[in-house]
Motif scaffolding. Structure first.
Motif, short mmCIF file in Angstrom:
data_model
loop_
_atom_site.label_atom_id
_atom_site.label_comp_id
_atom_site.label_asym_id
_atom_site.label_seq_id
_atom_site.Cartn_x
_atom_site.Cartn_y
_atom_site.Cartn_z
N MET A 1 0.84 -1.20 0.00
CA MET A 1 0.00 0.00 0.00
C MET A 1 0.88 1.26 0.00
SD MET A 1 -3.12 -0.95 -0.14
CE MET A 1 -3.99 0.54 0.35
N SER A 2 0.39 2.35 -0.57
CA SER A 2 1.13 3.61 -0.62
C SER A 2 1.02 4.32 0.71
CB SER A 2 0.55 4.50 -1.73
OG SER A 2 0.52 3.83 -2.95
N THR A 3 2.12 4.92 1.19
CA THR A 3 2.09 5.69 2.41
C THR A 3 1.57 7.09 2.10
OG1 THR A 3 4.34 6.54 2.15
CG2 THR A 3 4.10 4.39 3.21
N THR A 4 1.12 7.78 3.14
CA THR A 4 0.61 9.13 2.96
C THR A 4 1.70 10.05 2.41
OG1 THR A 4 -0.92 8.80 4.80
CG2 THR A 4 -0.47 11.08 4.14
N ALA A 5 2.93 9.87 2.92
CA ALA A 5 4.04 10.70 2.44
C ALA A 5 4.28 10.50 0.95
CB ALA A 5 5.31 10.38 3.23
N ASP A 6 4.18 9.25 0.47
CA ASP A 6 4.36 8.98 -0.95
C ASP A 6 3.27 9.64 -1.78
OD1 ASP A 6 6.61 7.39 -0.55
OD2 ASP A 6 5.42 5.57 -0.27
N LEU A 7 2.04 9.58 -1.27
CA LEU A 7 0.91 10.19 -1.98
C LEU A 7 1.09 11.70 -2.09
CD1 LEU A 7 -2.01 8.16 -0.35
CD2 LEU A 7 -1.29 8.03 -2.74
N ILE A 8 1.54 12.32 -1.00
CA ILE A 8 1.73 13.77 -1.01
C ILE A 8 2.86 14.17 -1.96
CG2 ILE A 8 2.41 15.75 0.42
CD1 ILE A 8 0.88 14.42 2.72
N THR A 9 3.92 13.38 -1.98
CA THR A 9 5.01 13.64 -2.93
C THR A 9 4.49 13.59 -4.36
OG1 THR A 9 6.69 12.72 -1.42
CG2 THR A 9 7.25 12.82 -3.77
N ALA A 10 3.66 12.60 -4.63
CA ALA A 10 3.07 12.49 -5.97
C ALA A 10 2.14 13.66 -6.26
CB ALA A 10 2.31 11.16 -6.09
N LEU A 11 1.39 14.12 -5.24
CA LEU A 11 0.50 15.27 -5.42
C LEU A 11 1.30 16.52 -5.79
CD1 LEU A 11 -2.24 15.11 -2.63
CD2 LEU A 11 -2.57 15.00 -5.11
N LYS A 12 2.43 16.71 -5.13
CA LYS A 12 3.27 17.87 -5.44
C LYS A 12 3.71 17.84 -6.90
CE LYS A 12 5.25 18.46 -0.79
NZ LYS A 12 6.49 18.36 0.00
N GLN A 13 4.05 16.64 -7.39
CA GLN A 13 4.45 16.51 -8.78
C GLN A 13 3.29 16.83 -9.72
OE1 GLN A 13 5.81 12.45 -8.78
NE2 GLN A 13 7.82 12.94 -7.91
N GLU A 14 2.09 16.39 -9.34
CA GLU A 14 0.91 16.66 -10.16
C GLU A 14 0.58 18.16 -10.16
OE1 GLU A 14 -0.73 14.63 -12.10
OE2 GLU A 14 0.45 12.87 -11.53
N LEU A 15 0.72 18.81 -9.01
CA LEU A 15 0.48 20.25 -8.93
C LEU A 15 1.45 21.02 -9.82
CD1 LEU A 15 -0.11 20.58 -5.08
CD2 LEU A 15 -1.81 21.05 -6.85
N LYS A 16 2.72 20.58 -9.79
CA LYS A 16 3.73 21.23 -10.62
C LYS A 16 3.43 21.03 -12.09
CE LYS A 16 8.75 21.50 -11.25
NZ LYS A 16 10.08 20.98 -10.80
N ALA A 17 3.03 19.79 -12.45
CA ALA A 17 2.72 19.50 -13.85
C ALA A 17 1.52 20.31 -14.33
CB ALA A 17 2.46 18.01 -14.03
N ALA A 18 0.56 20.54 -13.43
CA ALA A 18 -0.64 21.31 -13.77
C ALA A 18 -0.42 22.81 -13.67
CB ALA A 18 -1.79 20.90 -12.86
N ARG A 19 0.78 23.21 -13.19
CA ARG A 19 1.13 24.63 -12.99
C ARG A 19 0.12 25.32 -12.09
NH1 ARG A 19 3.28 26.56 -19.03
NH2 ARG A 19 4.94 24.98 -19.19
N LEU A 20 -0.29 24.62 -11.04
CA LEU A 20 -1.24 25.16 -10.08
C LEU A 20 -0.47 25.61 -8.84
CD1 LEU A 20 -4.37 25.45 -9.70
CD2 LEU A 20 -4.28 23.31 -8.41
N THR A 21 -0.53 26.89 -8.52
CA THR A 21 0.21 27.41 -7.38
C THR A 21 -0.50 27.05 -6.08
OG1 THR A 21 -0.97 29.52 -7.29
CG2 THR A 21 0.93 29.38 -8.79
N TYR A 22 0.24 27.13 -4.97
CA TYR A 22 -0.34 26.85 -3.66
C TYR A 22 -1.46 27.85 -3.36
CZ TYR A 22 3.43 23.56 -2.52
OH TYR A 22 4.29 22.49 -2.50
#
Length: 258
Positions: A1-22
């Motif tokens: 199973m994926s850990t929460t930390a791994d999921l968040i790391t992946a989310l950061k990559q998706e945010l960057k790819a989508a060019r969505l700022t914080y």
């Protein structure tokens, strides 16, 4: 199973790819930008919040989890504890060998006397041990590398040495494409790693061919077991006849014979 930390790391990559700022993400979540930054920096947040960010990104949570799982490094070998768990139950060992061969649940059920409930239960156990990631529909992703091997002196190899080795070599090796070679020799110690590397390449070629041929109909494939070995060894019956204190070799006179 994926850990929460791994999921968040992946989310950061998706945010960057989508060019969505914080700041933009915070606005769509109804949160302060500082709160979003803090959550992502800590690498820890409720799954409900991860799901909310996925909705902003128009990304299915299951797809995110699958991407994380697919990015995890594959195992070269298992731990002692993992192997011990596998050999504790012969049916579980059977299922482990089956998934290593990329068999589907349907193939296992058609070939062996296991109920569907039993087989699924063993898939669940293999998921817990870490050999596979079980997916919907009783499909799975193998978490072992192509170069995976059982531990040389681990529980699984000990089991096979005790229970399966004589059974394997009891065959005639005279079928189409079968054969056994026994070559003895004395070579430079410096050359042994090179020979071992070649054997490993043969094993990798065999494993790659196995994966490639999964596209073929089952009737066109043959289940095989490739056994490669190299070690310093003397047959125990010969070793028992050795002198305890062998006499030194007699020198050979120059130009003559002894």
């Amino acid at each position: 199973m994926s850990t929460t930390a791994d999921l968040i790391t992946a989310l950061k990559q998706e945010l960057k790819a989508a060019r969505l700022t914080y700041a933009e993400l915070a606005q769509q979540l109804g949160l302060a930008e500082s709160s979003v930054k803090r959550m992502l920096a800590r690498g820890d947040m409720p799954l409900s919040r991860i799901d909310a960010i996925c909705r902003v990104l128009r990304l299915d949570f299951a797809d995110l989890a699958r991407r994380v799982a697919d990015s995890q490094p594959l195992l070269q070998e298992l731990t002692q504890e993992q192997e011990r768990a596998v050999v504790a139950d012969k049916k579980l060992l059977l299922m482990a060998i089956s998934v290593l061969s990329q068999w589907t649940l349907a193939q296992v059920l058609a070939s062996y006397r296991l109920s569907e409930a039993e087989a699924i239960g063993y898939l669940v156990q293999l998921d817990r041990i870490g050999i596979i990631e079980l997916r919907p529909g009783n499909r799975y992703r193998l978490k072992l590398a192509k170069t995976f091997r059982w531990r040389p002196n681990g529980p699984v190899m000990e089991y096979f040495r005790e229970h399966a080795l004589l059974d394997y070599f009891g065959g005639a090796f005279d079928g189409p494409g079968e054969g056994v070679l026994l070559v003895h020799g004395s070579v430079a110690r410096s050359q042994l790693p090179a020979f071992m590397e070649r054997l490993q390449r043969v094993a990798q070629d065999f494993a790659q061919q196995h994966l490639t041929d999964q596209r073929l109909p089952e009737a066109e494939r043959e289940g095989c077991t490739l056994l490669l070995a190299l070690r310093g060894w003397e047959f125990s019956a010969f070793a028992a006849m050795r002198r305890l204190n062998p006499a030194p070799a007699r020198p050979t006179p120059a130009g003559g014979k002894t």
